[in-house]
Design an enzyme around this catalytic site. Structure first.
Site, PDB file in Angstrom:
ATOM      1  N   ALA A  32      -5.861 -10.592  -5.644  1.00  0.00           N
ATOM      2  CA  ALA A  32      -4.527 -10.932  -6.164  1.00  0.00           C
ATOM      3  C   ALA A  32      -3.608 -11.155  -4.966  1.00  0.00           C
ATOM      4  O   ALA A  32      -2.562 -10.514  -4.815  1.00  0.00           O
ATOM      5  CB  ALA A  32      -4.001  -9.845  -7.107  1.00  0.00           C
ATOM      6  N   HIS A  37      -0.609 -10.386   2.310  1.00  0.00           N
ATOM      7  CA  HIS A  37      -2.019 -10.408   2.728  1.00  0.00           C
ATOM      8  C   HIS A  37      -2.238 -11.519   3.762  1.00  0.00           C
ATOM      9  O   HIS A  37      -2.943 -11.326   4.761  1.00  0.00           O
ATOM     10  CB  HIS A  37      -2.944 -10.694   1.532  1.00  0.00           C
ATOM     11  CG  HIS A  37      -2.969  -9.625   0.489  1.00  0.00           C
ATOM     12  ND1 HIS A  37      -2.493  -9.811  -0.780  1.00  0.00           N
ATOM     13  CD2 HIS A  37      -3.437  -8.347   0.514  1.00  0.00           C
ATOM     14  CE1 HIS A  37      -2.659  -8.718  -1.507  1.00  0.00           C
ATOM     15  NE2 HIS A  37      -3.237  -7.816  -0.740  1.00  0.00           N
ATOM     16  N   MET A 186       6.202  -7.290  -1.092  1.00  0.00           N
ATOM     17  CA  MET A 186       5.192  -8.046  -1.833  1.00  0.00           C
ATOM     18  C   MET A 186       4.028  -7.123  -2.163  1.00  0.00           C
ATOM     19  O   MET A 186       3.618  -6.313  -1.328  1.00  0.00           O
ATOM     20  CB  MET A 186       4.709  -9.229  -1.007  1.00  0.00           C
ATOM     21  CG  MET A 186       5.757 -10.286  -0.874  1.00  0.00           C
ATOM     22  SD  MET A 186       5.091 -11.753  -0.082  1.00  0.00           S
ATOM     23  CE  MET A 186       6.600 -12.690   0.071  1.00  0.00           C
ATOM     24  N   SER A 188       0.392  -6.867  -5.020  1.00  0.00           N
ATOM     25  CA  SER A 188      -0.391  -7.438  -6.116  1.00  0.00           C
ATOM     26  C   SER A 188       0.114  -6.902  -7.451  1.00  0.00           C
ATOM     27  O   SER A 188       0.094  -7.598  -8.466  1.00  0.00           O
ATOM     28  CB  SER A 188      -1.861  -7.076  -5.950  1.00  0.00           C
ATOM     29  OG  SER A 188      -2.292  -7.447  -4.669  1.00  0.00           O
ATOM     30  N   ARG A 189       0.573  -5.662  -7.432  1.00  0.00           N
ATOM     31  CA  ARG A 189       1.033  -5.038  -8.684  1.00  0.00           C
ATOM     32  C   ARG A 189       2.307  -5.696  -9.217  1.00  0.00           C
ATOM     33  O   ARG A 189       2.623  -5.555 -10.395  1.00  0.00           O
ATOM     34  CB  ARG A 189       1.239  -3.541  -8.491  1.00  0.00           C
ATOM     35  CG  ARG A 189      -0.088  -2.793  -8.380  1.00  0.00           C
ATOM     36  CD  ARG A 189       0.127  -1.294  -8.419  1.00  0.00           C
ATOM     37  NE  ARG A 189      -1.129  -0.589  -8.596  1.00  0.00           N
ATOM     38  CZ  ARG A 189      -1.928  -0.233  -7.605  1.00  0.00           C
ATOM     39  NH1 ARG A 189      -1.613  -0.520  -6.361  1.00  0.00           N
ATOM     40  NH2 ARG A 189      -3.056   0.412  -7.859  1.00  0.00           N
TER      41      ARG A 189
END
Ligand code: AMP
Length: 283
Positions: A32, A37, A186, A188-189
Site C-alpha cells: 500500500a 515509502h 503519510m 498506508s493506514r
C-alpha cells in the site's frame, strides 16, 4: 525491476551482484505504498548501486487479527510506483517463504525493555514480530544499508538493537517522515480514513508541533495532557499515549537536561484506525 517470490533465488541473484562489487540498499515494506515509502527508495538509489524493496504483510507483528486482515493491499499500483522510482528488485514472498517452519516456530529475540515500552505496551508481541521478519529479510537480501522511516521511531531503535544482537553487517539509515500538506504523516493506514477523518488525523502532527514549540515553557505533564484532550475533542476516539521521552531509551522524561535528546511520540485511534507519529526535538 526484477520480481522474486522465492528467497533462495533472490539470495542467489544478490550474491552475483555482490561478486561484481555492487552495493545493495534495502527498503522493506508492507505495501500500500505512498511517497513516504518511495522516499526510502530514492535515498537508497542515491547511495547504493542496487535498490531492493519487499512487500510482505508480516502476520507475526499484528496483535489484532482484524487489523491484519484489513491491511490495505494495492499491489498493482505498488509495482507501478516502485518501477517509476527506479527500484531494481522487488521481493514478494509468501508467508511460507518467510517462515518455512511456520510462524509459531519463529525465533525469540532478547532486545531488552524497549520491546515493552509505548508501542510494545499497547501491541504486545509486535516487536518480536518485527525482529523476526527483519532478521529473516536481512538474511535473504544481505544489504549493506537498510533504509527505515523515522515515522516508526521505536521500530528503528528496535531494529538497531536487533542488528547489534545478531551482528549483521548492515548500516541502518533513518529517513525523515514524509507528510501531507496538512502535516499528516503519510501512512498506508490513511487509505482507510474518510475525508473528515483525514482532516482530523492531522491533529496528531499539530499536537507534536505544539509540544515542540511549548516545551521550554510549559510543564511536560501539562503538555501531554493538553495534547491528549485536544485529540479526544477533535475526532480521535482513543489515545494510547502522548509521551515526551528520552530519544535513546524512550523512557518518559519530565524536564529538559543538557545533552539529553528528546522525542515526542503519539499513538491514537480515529474509529478503528490506529495512527502513530513522532517528532524529534533539537538538543
Ligand atoms: P510499512 O509499509 O508501514 O511497514 O513501512 C515501510 C517503511 O516505510 C518503514 O521503514 C516505515 O517507517 C517507512 N515509512 C512509512 N511511512 C513513512 C513516511 N510517511 N515517511 C517516510 N517513511 C515512511
Amino acid at each position: 525491476m526484477i520480481l522474486f517470490k522465492e528467497a533462495a533465488s533472490l539470495t542467489e541473484h544478490i550474491n552475483k551482484l555482490k561478486q561484481k562489487g555492487y552495493s545493495i540498499g534495502f527498503a522493506p515494506t508492507m505495501g500500500a505504498l505512498h511517497y513516504g515509502h518511495i522516499s526510502l527508495i530514492e535515498k537508497s538509489k542515491n547511495t547504493c548501486d542496487i535498490t531492493v524493496s519487499s512487500i510482505f504483510i508480516n502476520p507475526t507483528q499484528f496483535t489484532d487479527a482484524g487489523d491484519f486482515e484489513k491491511y490495505p493491499v494495492t499491489l498493482g499500483d505498488d509495482i507501478l510506483l516502485l518501477t517509476k522510482a527506479g527500484c531494481d528488485v522487488l521481493f514478494l514472498p509468501s508467508i511460507a517463504e518467510v517462515y518455512p517452519n511456520g510462524t509459531s516456530a519463529a525465533q525469540h529475540f532478547e532486545i531488552g525493555e524497549i520491546e515493552f515500552l509505548l508501542e510494545g505496551k499497547f501491541r504486545p508481541g509486535h516487536f518480536q514480530g518485527v525482529c523476526q521478519v527483519v532478521d529473516r529479510l536481512l538474511n535473504i537480501v544481505k544489504p549493506g544499508k537498510l533504509f527505515m522511516g523515522q515515522k516508526d521511531y521505536q521500530q528503528c531503535l528496535v531494529v538497531k538493537r536487533l542488528v547489534q544482537l545478531t551482528d549483521l553487517p548492515v548500516d541502518i539509515i533513518t529517513v525523515e517522515t514524509l507528510r501531507e500538506a496538512s502535516g499528516l504523516a503519510m501512512s498506508s493506514r490513511n487509505l482507510r480514513l474518510n475525508e473528515q477523518q483525514k482532516k482530523d488525523a492531522a491533529g496528531i502532527s499539530k499536537m507534536l508541533q505544539y509540544i515542540k514549540q511549548n516545551i521550554p515553557t510549559i510543564l511536560f505533564s501539562e503538555l501531554e495532557k493538553y495534547a491528549r484532550n485536544y485529540l479526544l475533542g477533535s475526532g480521535f476516539t482513543k489515545v494510547d499515549y502522548v509521551s515526551i521521552a528520552d530519544a535513546a531509551t524512550l523512557h518518559p522524561v519530565r524536564s529538559i537536561k543538557e545533552g539529553r535528546k528528546l522525542v515526542v511520540l503519539i499513538a491514537a485511534f480515529i474509529g478503528e484506525i490506529r495512527l502513530i507519529d513522532n517528532v524529534a526535538l533539537a538538543d
